[in-house]
Design an enzyme around this catalytic site. Structure first.
Site, mmCIF file in Angstrom:
data_model
loop_
_atom_site.group_PDB
_atom_site.id
_atom_site.type_symbol
_atom_site.label_atom_id
_atom_site.label_comp_id
_atom_site.label_asym_id
_atom_site.label_seq_id
_atom_site.Cartn_x
_atom_site.Cartn_y
_atom_site.Cartn_z
ATOM 1 C CD1 TRP A 1 0.355 0.404 3.359
ATOM 2 C CD2 TRP A 1 -0.176 -1.737 3.000
ATOM 3 N NE1 TRP A 1 0.853 -0.332 4.406
ATOM 4 C CE2 TRP A 1 0.541 -1.654 4.212
ATOM 5 C CE3 TRP A 1 -0.623 -3.000 2.559
ATOM 6 C CZ2 TRP A 1 0.824 -2.780 5.002
ATOM 7 C CZ3 TRP A 1 -0.328 -4.105 3.345
ATOM 8 C CH2 TRP A 1 0.372 -3.991 4.539
ATOM 9 C CD GLU B 1 -3.785 3.083 7.498
ATOM 10 O OE1 GLU B 1 -3.900 2.640 8.661
ATOM 11 O OE2 GLU B 1 -2.679 3.379 7.015
ATOM 12 C CE1 TYR C 1 -3.443 5.185 12.514
ATOM 13 C CE2 TYR C 1 -5.013 3.636 11.550
ATOM 14 C CZ TYR C 1 -3.752 4.201 11.584
ATOM 15 O OH TYR C 1 -2.815 3.827 10.680
ATOM 16 C CG ASP D 1 -0.715 3.474 15.321
ATOM 17 O OD1 ASP D 1 0.024 4.359 15.796
ATOM 18 O OD2 ASP D 1 -0.278 2.540 14.634
#
Length: 353
Positions: free
Chosen positions: A29, A42, A125, A143
Site C-alpha cells: 500500500w 488501514e 485513527y 495508533d
DNA sequence: AATACGTGGTT
DNA sequence: TAACCAAGTAT
C-alpha cells in the site's frame, strides 16, 4: 503548553523523516496513493500485523480493485475474502461505507474530517490516516505505535488503554506534525514504533530520534508506555454437530447479523446442557451413527470456546430452520467460516466428499 | 468509560 | 503456558 520546552520539533521532524526515507519498508500500500487502496489497507491493519495483512490485501485488491468493484460485490463475497482475518465487522462496515462513497460521493473518498469520519468503521485513527497518507493533510493518526513512541519521547505516564489518552496525543501531534509532509510524518512515526521503538527491548541505539527522547535520557524506556492489563477471557462450553445426510451433504447455518462472528457460517451448535437427542429432535431425522470426533479449543479476545464436536450421520429429510442450508463440501468452501469452525472442517470432515 | 469484537505470533 | 501484543471502532 502541551510540550516541554527542550523539544525542537523541526530537528525531530528532520531526523525522523531522514530515517524514514532511508529505512522504510516496501509495503504494497506504499506503492500507490489511491485513497481507496489506502483506506482498505488501514482497515485491514487495525489490530492486525503487517505480515498477516499483506496476502489478504493483495487478494482483496485483485478481487475488488476499485470502489465500484467493492460496492457492487455481495457481502458473502466480501466476508469470504476476509475469512481468517478476524474482526469481521471491519469487512461489513467497509463494504457499507464504500457503498456510501459510491452513492453519496460519486465514488470519490471524501477528504474532509467530518465527511470521512461519518463512514462506517472509520474512527479517529483511520480518518487521520486516510487524510494524511492519501491526501497529505496534516491530521493526527494516533495508533498504538504512535502512543508508544510519544509516551517515550515526552515521558508521559498516562494509561494508553484509556480513550482520553489518545486525545492528548492527538493534541500533541497537531502541534508537531510536518505541514508539508504529513503523509510521511505519520507513517514514519508508526514505522518507528514497529521497527525501533518496540514494546519490549526498544532498539534505542539505532533510533534516529534518541537525542529527542526523554524516556531514553531517563533510562525509563522499558517502563513506558503505561497500559492497563486486559481481563482474562471466560470459558464457554458448547457442542457442535456435523450433521451428514445420506447423500453426503451437511447442514450449515449463517450466524446472526450482529455480535460475534456476525453473518459468518458455522455448523449448528448447542449450549452445554442440552442433550444431543433434544437438539436433534427439531430436525425430524433419525440418527444412523454418532461419534465424538474432536474437541476444539478456540480463544477469542474476550471468550474461549470449548467445543465438543459430534459427527452425526442422519437419515430422512432434515427440517431446516431459519438461516440454515443443506450443502455439499464444495459449497462449504465457498462460504466464510470462522477459524474455530475451519478446525472442524479440517478434522471432522477430512476424507469426506 | 468500559466492553465487545478475531486471529496468529512472541515471550 | 499464560499473558501479551498488533496501523481500532462501535456502542
Amino acid at each position: 503548553m502541551t510540550i516541554l520546552q527542550p523539544f525542537d520539533k523541526y530537528e525531530y521532524e528532520h531526523d525522523l523523516l531522514e530515517w524514514y526515507d532511508r529505512e522504510k519498508r516496501d509495503l504494497p500500500w506504499r506503492r500507490e496513493r489511491d485513497p481507496y487502496r489506502i483506506w482498505v489497507s488501514e482497515i485491514m491493519l487495525q489490530q492486525t500485523k503487517v505480515d498477516t495483512v499483506i496476502p489478504y490485501y493483495e487478494r482483496f485488491m485483485s478481487q475488488f480493485p476499485t470502489v465500484d468493484a467493492l460496492a457492487d460485490a455481495d457481502e458473502e463475497q466480501v466476508l469470504k475474502a476476509w475469512e481468517g482475518l478476524g474482526y469481521y465487522s471491519r469487512a461489513r462496515n467497509l463494504h457499507a461505507a464504500v457503498k456510501e462513497v459510491q452513492s453519496a460521493y460519486g465514488g470519490v473518498v471524501p477528504n474532509s474530517e467530518e465527511e470521512i469520519h461519518k463512514l462506517r468503521g472509520v474512527g479517529p485513527y483511520t480518518a487521520g490516516a486516510i487524510l494524511s497518507i492519501a491526501y497529505n493533510i496534516p491530521a493526527p493518526a494516533v495508533d498504538g505505535n504512535v502512543m508508544r513512541v510519544l509516551s517515550r519521547i515526552f515521558a508521559i505516564y498516562d494509561d494508553i488503554a484509556k480513550p482520553a489518552t489518545r486525545k492528548r496525543f492527538e493534541t500533541i501531534i497537531r502541534e508537531i506534525i510536518s505541514t508539508s509532509r504529513a503523509s510521511d510524518y505519520n507513517q514514519a512515526l508508526m514505522e518507528l514504533g514497529a521497527m525501533i521503538c518496540t514494546p519490549t527491548k526498544p532498539a534505542c541505539l539505532l533510533c534516529p530520534v534518541q537525542a529527542h527522547c526523554q524516556a531514553r535520557e531517563q533510562g525509563v524506556q522499558e517502563l513506558l508506555p503505561v497500559k492497563a492489563k486486559k481481563k482474562k477471557p471466560k470459558s464457554v462450553t458448547l457442542q457442535a454437530y456435523v450433521l451428514i445426510t445420506e447423500d453426503g451433504r451437511f447442514i450449515v447455518e449463517k450466524r446472526p447479523e450482529t455480535g460475534l462472528l456476525a453473518n459468518l457460517w458455522q455448523f449448528p451448535t448447542a449450549l452445554d446442557g442440552e442433550t444431543m437427542e433434544k437438539f436433534l429432535e427439531n430436525y425430524g431425522v433419525d440418527i444412523i451413527k454418532s461419534e465424538n470426533t474432536q474437541r476444539v479449543r478456540h480463544v477469542f479476545s474476550h471468550i474461549i470456546w470449548e467445543m465438543d464436536v459430534y459427527r452425526v450421520q442422519i437419515s430422512g429429510q432434515p427440517k431446516l430452520m431459519d438461516r440454515q442450508e443443506l450443502v455439499t463440501l464444495e459449497e462449504i468452501s465457498e462460504k466464510a467460516f470462522p477459524v474455530s469452525h475451519q478446525k472442524i472442517i479440517k478434522e471432522t470432515l477430512k476424507g469426506e466428499g
